[in-house]
Design a protein around this motif. Structure first.
Motif, short mmCIF file in Angstrom:
data_model
loop_
_atom_site.label_atom_id
_atom_site.label_comp_id
_atom_site.label_asym_id
_atom_site.label_seq_id
_atom_site.Cartn_x
_atom_site.Cartn_y
_atom_site.Cartn_z
N LEU A 194 0.83 -1.21 0.00
CA LEU A 194 0.00 0.00 0.00
C LEU A 194 0.87 1.26 0.00
O LEU A 194 0.57 2.24 -0.69
N ARG A 195 1.94 1.21 0.76
CA ARG A 195 2.83 2.38 0.79
C ARG A 195 3.46 2.60 -0.60
O ARG A 195 3.57 3.74 -1.05
N TRP A 196 3.87 1.52 -1.24
CA TRP A 196 4.45 1.64 -2.58
C TRP A 196 3.46 2.26 -3.55
O TRP A 196 3.82 3.13 -4.35
N LEU A 197 2.21 1.86 -3.47
CA LEU A 197 1.19 2.41 -4.34
C LEU A 197 0.98 3.90 -4.07
O LEU A 197 0.82 4.70 -4.98
N GLY A 198 1.00 4.27 -2.79
CA GLY A 198 0.86 5.68 -2.44
C GLY A 198 2.02 6.52 -2.91
O GLY A 198 1.85 7.70 -3.26
N ASP A 199 3.22 5.94 -2.94
CA ASP A 199 4.40 6.67 -3.40
C ASP A 199 4.25 7.15 -4.84
O ASP A 199 4.89 8.13 -5.23
N HIS A 200 3.43 6.46 -5.63
CA HIS A 200 3.28 6.81 -7.04
C HIS A 200 2.24 7.91 -7.26
O HIS A 200 2.14 8.43 -8.37
N GLY A 201 1.46 8.22 -6.23
CA GLY A 201 0.55 9.35 -6.33
C GLY A 201 -0.75 9.08 -7.06
O GLY A 201 -1.73 9.79 -6.86
N GLU A 202 -0.78 8.07 -7.92
CA GLU A 202 -2.00 7.72 -8.64
C GLU A 202 -1.86 6.28 -9.13
O GLU A 202 -0.76 5.83 -9.43
N VAL A 203 -2.98 5.57 -9.19
CA VAL A 203 -2.97 4.18 -9.64
C VAL A 203 -3.92 4.04 -10.82
O VAL A 203 -4.69 4.95 -11.13
N SER A 204 -3.86 2.89 -11.44
CA SER A 204 -4.75 2.62 -12.57
C SER A 204 -6.18 2.43 -12.07
O SER A 204 -6.41 2.14 -10.89
N PRO A 205 -7.18 2.56 -12.95
CA PRO A 205 -8.57 2.29 -12.54
C PRO A 205 -8.76 0.89 -11.99
O PRO A 205 -9.54 0.69 -11.05
N GLU A 206 -8.05 -0.08 -12.55
CA GLU A 206 -8.16 -1.46 -12.06
C GLU A 206 -7.64 -1.57 -10.63
O GLU A 206 -8.25 -2.22 -9.78
N MET A 207 -6.51 -0.93 -10.36
CA MET A 207 -5.96 -0.97 -9.01
C MET A 207 -6.84 -0.19 -8.04
O MET A 207 -7.01 -0.59 -6.88
N ALA A 208 -7.40 0.93 -8.49
CA ALA A 208 -8.29 1.70 -7.62
C ALA A 208 -9.49 0.85 -7.20
O ALA A 208 -9.92 0.88 -6.05
N HIS A 209 -10.03 0.08 -8.15
CA HIS A 209 -11.15 -0.82 -7.82
C HIS A 209 -10.70 -1.90 -6.85
O HIS A 209 -11.43 -2.23 -5.90
N ARG A 210 -9.49 -2.41 -7.04
CA ARG A 210 -8.97 -3.45 -6.12
C ARG A 210 -8.78 -2.87 -4.72
O ARG A 210 -9.06 -3.55 -3.72
N LEU A 211 -8.31 -1.64 -4.62
CA LEU A 211 -8.11 -1.02 -3.32
C LEU A 211 -9.44 -0.78 -2.61
O LEU A 211 -9.52 -0.87 -1.38
N ASP A 212 -10.47 -0.46 -3.38
CA ASP A 212 -11.81 -0.30 -2.81
C ASP A 212 -12.26 -1.63 -2.19
O ASP A 212 -12.77 -1.67 -1.06
N GLU A 213 -12.06 -2.71 -2.93
CA GLU A 213 -12.40 -4.04 -2.39
C GLU A 213 -11.53 -4.38 -1.18
O GLU A 213 -12.01 -4.94 -0.19
N PHE A 214 -10.25 -4.04 -1.28
CA PHE A 214 -9.32 -4.31 -0.19
C PHE A 214 -9.76 -3.60 1.09
O PHE A 214 -9.71 -4.17 2.18
N ALA A 215 -10.21 -2.35 0.96
CA ALA A 215 -10.65 -1.58 2.12
C ALA A 215 -11.88 -2.20 2.78
O ALA A 215 -12.09 -2.04 3.98
N GLU A 216 -12.67 -2.91 2.00
CA GLU A 216 -13.86 -3.56 2.54
C GLU A 216 -13.55 -4.85 3.29
O GLU A 216 -14.40 -5.36 4.02
N GLN A 217 -12.32 -5.37 3.11
CA GLN A 217 -12.02 -6.71 3.62
C GLN A 217 -10.88 -6.76 4.64
O GLN A 217 -10.84 -7.68 5.46
N GLU A 218 -9.95 -5.81 4.61
CA GLU A 218 -8.75 -5.90 5.44
C GLU A 218 -9.11 -5.95 6.93
O GLU A 218 -9.86 -5.11 7.44
N SER A 219 -8.53 -6.93 7.64
CA SER A 219 -8.87 -7.15 9.04
C SER A 219 -7.82 -6.66 10.02
O SER A 219 -8.11 -6.53 11.22
N VAL A 220 -6.61 -6.38 9.57
CA VAL A 220 -5.51 -6.03 10.47
C VAL A 220 -5.43 -4.51 10.59
O VAL A 220 -5.30 -3.80 9.59
N VAL A 221 -5.47 -4.03 11.82
CA VAL A 221 -5.55 -2.59 12.04
C VAL A 221 -4.30 -1.86 11.53
O VAL A 221 -4.39 -0.74 11.00
#
Length: 245
Positions: free
Chosen positions: A118-145
């Motif tokens: 996640l930090r690596w993705l943030g370092d780039h400042g913007e991601v592809s639409p596919e990755m943005a959709h994956r991050l949305d799904e990831f935010a709905e599922q991640e269990s570790v604080v």
């Protein structure tokens, strides 16, 4: 203190480590050192790999082709979190991570690997639409604080149209408001986009479902209203009125 020397203290009878010239080690030896329990060996092995693969080096492509399969295997299937993380860091140092690899790293069983991805993705400042959709799904599922902490930090670094859906997913989950620090990290992400990404923020915060979330109702919405009121201009006051309706 008179001569500035630094002494190393060791137990009696302890054998000194043999001197090692990393420049003379083979690629297999450098990869094997990534599993060494001492960070000194791991980091020097990584530095040597980077030195051999400097941009413009005639050997770069052949070296990366030779070591990348082993690096990926360690990052994706490492027996320990440390092994996977060290491999990922070396891939990052060699600039061989792309979004396809990042997609797989987000599936890692190790929280530290997911967090650093996640930090690596943030370092780039913007991601592809596919990755943005994956991050949305990831935010709905991640269990570790700890991983969600990095997710909030990454949301603050991405454009509003990619970040706000991630923030909204955590608002809907409503699992972070009792954490001592994470709610303010989410607010930091919201505030970062509150002006330049006003339309995207307002579109999400005007939804009635926001009031069903303790995180949204008690932490984010009151601060957002105060933030817009503090602008003391017509756009800010209009935003306040819409949020209070």
């Amino acid at each position: 203190r008179s001569n500035g020397r630094i002494y190393r203290i060791a137990a009696n009878g302890r054998k000194s480590a043999d001197d090692i010239d990393f420049s003379k080690l083979s690629m297999d030896q450098l990869l094997e050192l990534h599993r060494h329990p001492s960070q000194w060996y791991v980091r020097h092995a990584r530095q040597e790999l980077v030195r051999r693969c400097m941009p413009g080096s005639p050997q770069r492509n052949s070296i990366i082709a030779a070591i990348e399969p082993e690096m990926r295997k360690a990052a994706f299937q490492g027996a320990t979190e440390s092994t996977a993380l060290e491999a990922m860091w070396s891939m990052y140092a060699l600039n061989t991570i792309d979004e396809t690899i990042a997609m797989q790293l987000l599936e890692s069983p190790y929280p530290a690997v997911r967090s650093w991805t996640l930090r690596w993705l943030g370092d780039h400042g913007e991601v592809s639409p596919e990755m943005a959709h994956r991050l949305d799904e990831f935010a709905e599922q991640e269990s570790v604080v700890e991983v969600r902490q990095q997710l909030a930090c990454t949301a603050a670094r991405l454009p509003a149209h990619q970040a706000v859906p991630m923030i909204n997913a955590n608002i809907n989950r409503d699992i972070d408001n009792d954490d001592p620090r994470l709610p303010l990290l989410w607010w930091w992400a919201v505030e970062h986009h509150s002006v330049d990404g006003r339309d995207e923020v307002m579109r999400r915060f005007l939804r009635p479902s926001l009031w069903n979330s303790k995180l949204g109702r008690e932490t984010l919405l009151p601060r957002l209203i105060r933030r817009y009121a503090a602008e003391a201009n017509q756009a800010g006051l209009n935003s306040v009125v819409q949020l209070l309706k």
